[in-house]
Design a protein around this motif. Structure first.
Motif: not given
Length: 380
Positions: A186-199
């Motif tokens: 959930t932290w990476l969802m907040m701090r990344t975008e697009q494909a990375m956030a989806q993964r």
């Protein structure tokens, strides 16, 4: 100043707060590092993951160091006994944590892909091992550690490292690992975008599923299994000076559930964990990263409180001699020591919280692979 009994209870609460603070802060960077090889598909994306946590990880571990120092000063017998019983496990965690600062600093020193990939997996392993061992340690508290005191309060420990790796303890380790991976996702969802956030979103979903299965299985094992918890069966004075052997302990607390009947409000703890899991599921599905992170935070608070409330007043149960078990009331320092430490903690714990939040505020924002390429020499 507070009376001795109140100070003992206050320090049980404060150490719990410090452990929760550590799990909430260092938990997301452990979880993010554990997920890094799977969320980041190439070198730039993995550097994105590293740069979401590298500015914060050392500050987050202040909570861990503070909790260890508080344990040493407030519960010296617990500190000594735990470090004897968990000696090799502590060393394993320590060596795994050594990898983190070295990995963050050296990973991008060379452009060689094999060099960087090796450090990526080292950072992943350096996050997985502590996350798993912390849960295994909590699992062993429910089983009890094989130690006892003689009449002179000299400690004898009869276990080994392999004794700690029982199926129930490993299941608790899986609860811990999946919980922190959920928090990291959930932290990476907040701090990344697009494909990375989806993964990161998919990783959070799988981590949540594993957590729910493991958490419910742990509860079922306690309820349906032949696991007897401890209860203080003799009258004692909670405000008396310490003497762990001055009590009678009985094995008639099936599944460590007595406190949930004795203190109905304690049932809010497992309810909070499940509520956080439901919030995380809904928020992850709806791609609401902030709410998902709040949900994973509630999962951590609820899970740790569930364990703490079930064990209370026991801090370090003994499977070898239940009477030697250490409790909130008989394993603490003197009244004067606890009083002075409470004043110090009331000043410095809020300071730690303030500078931690300030660091997040100043370094907030989403990171992308393009940002990494544009600042190749300024980031990890």
């Amino acid at each position: 100043m507070f009376d001795y009994e109140t100070l003992k209870l206050a320090w049980w609460v404060l150490i719990g707060v410090l452990l929760i603070g550590f799990a909430l802060t260092d938990g997301f960077d452990l979880g993010a590092a554990a997920l890094m090889p799977f969320v980041g598909r190439d070198d730039d994306e993995r550097r994105v993951v590293i740069n979401t946590i590298a500015p914060h990880w050392d500050g987050n571990q202040v909570w861990f160091i503070t909790a260890g120092g508080a344990l040493f000063a407030a519960w010296p017998m617990v500190y000594a006994t735990a470090f004897s019983g968990f000696y090799w496990a502590m060393l394993l965690v320590l060596f795994a944590l050594f990898v983190r600062p070295v990995g963050f600093d050296y990973r991008s020193k060379l452009p060689n892909s094999r060099w960087r990939s090796s450090w990526d997996w080292a950072l992943c392993l350096g996050a997985v091992v502590p996350s798993l061992v912390f849960g295994v340690a909590f699992g062993n508290l429910f089983l009890g550690l094989p130690f006892q005191f003689d009449n002179d309060l000299r400690l004898a420990f009869a276990g080994s490292f392999w004794h700690l790796l029982s199926p129930f303890a490993l299941l608790c380790g899986l609860v811990s690992l999946s919980m922190l991976c959920l928090h990291g996702g959930t932290w990476l969802m907040m701090r990344t975008e697009q494909a990375m956030a989806q993964r990161a979103r998919r990783a959070a979903q799988w981590s949540l599923l594993v957590y729910l299965v493991a958490f419910i299985a742990t509860g079922a094992w306690l309820v349906l299994g032949n696991l007897q918890g401890l209860v203080v069966a003799s009258a004692f004075d909670p405000g008396a000076v310490l003497n762990p052997l001055a009590k009678v302990v009985a094995l008639n607390n099936h599944g460590w559930l007595d406190n949930y009947g004795r203190y109905p409000l304690s049932k809010l703890a497992p309810g909070l964990a499940l509520l956080g899991a439901a919030l995380s599921f809904a928020a992850v599905t709806a791609r609401c990263s902030g709410w998902a992170f709040l949900g994973s935070s509630l999962v951590i608070v609820g899970t740790l409180c569930t364990a703490g409330f079930a064990l209370f007043p026991f801090v370090l149960p003994s499977s070898l001699d239940p009477a030697s078990s250490l409790t909130v009331w008989d394993a603490v320092s003197s009244q004067k020591t606890l009083g002075i430490m409470l004043v110090v903690a009331s000043i410095f714990v809020p300071l730690i919280l303030c500078y931690t939040l300030w660091g997040y505020f100043k370094m907030w924002g989403r990171l992308t692979a393009g940002h990494i390429k544009a600042n190749d020499h300024g980031l990890y």
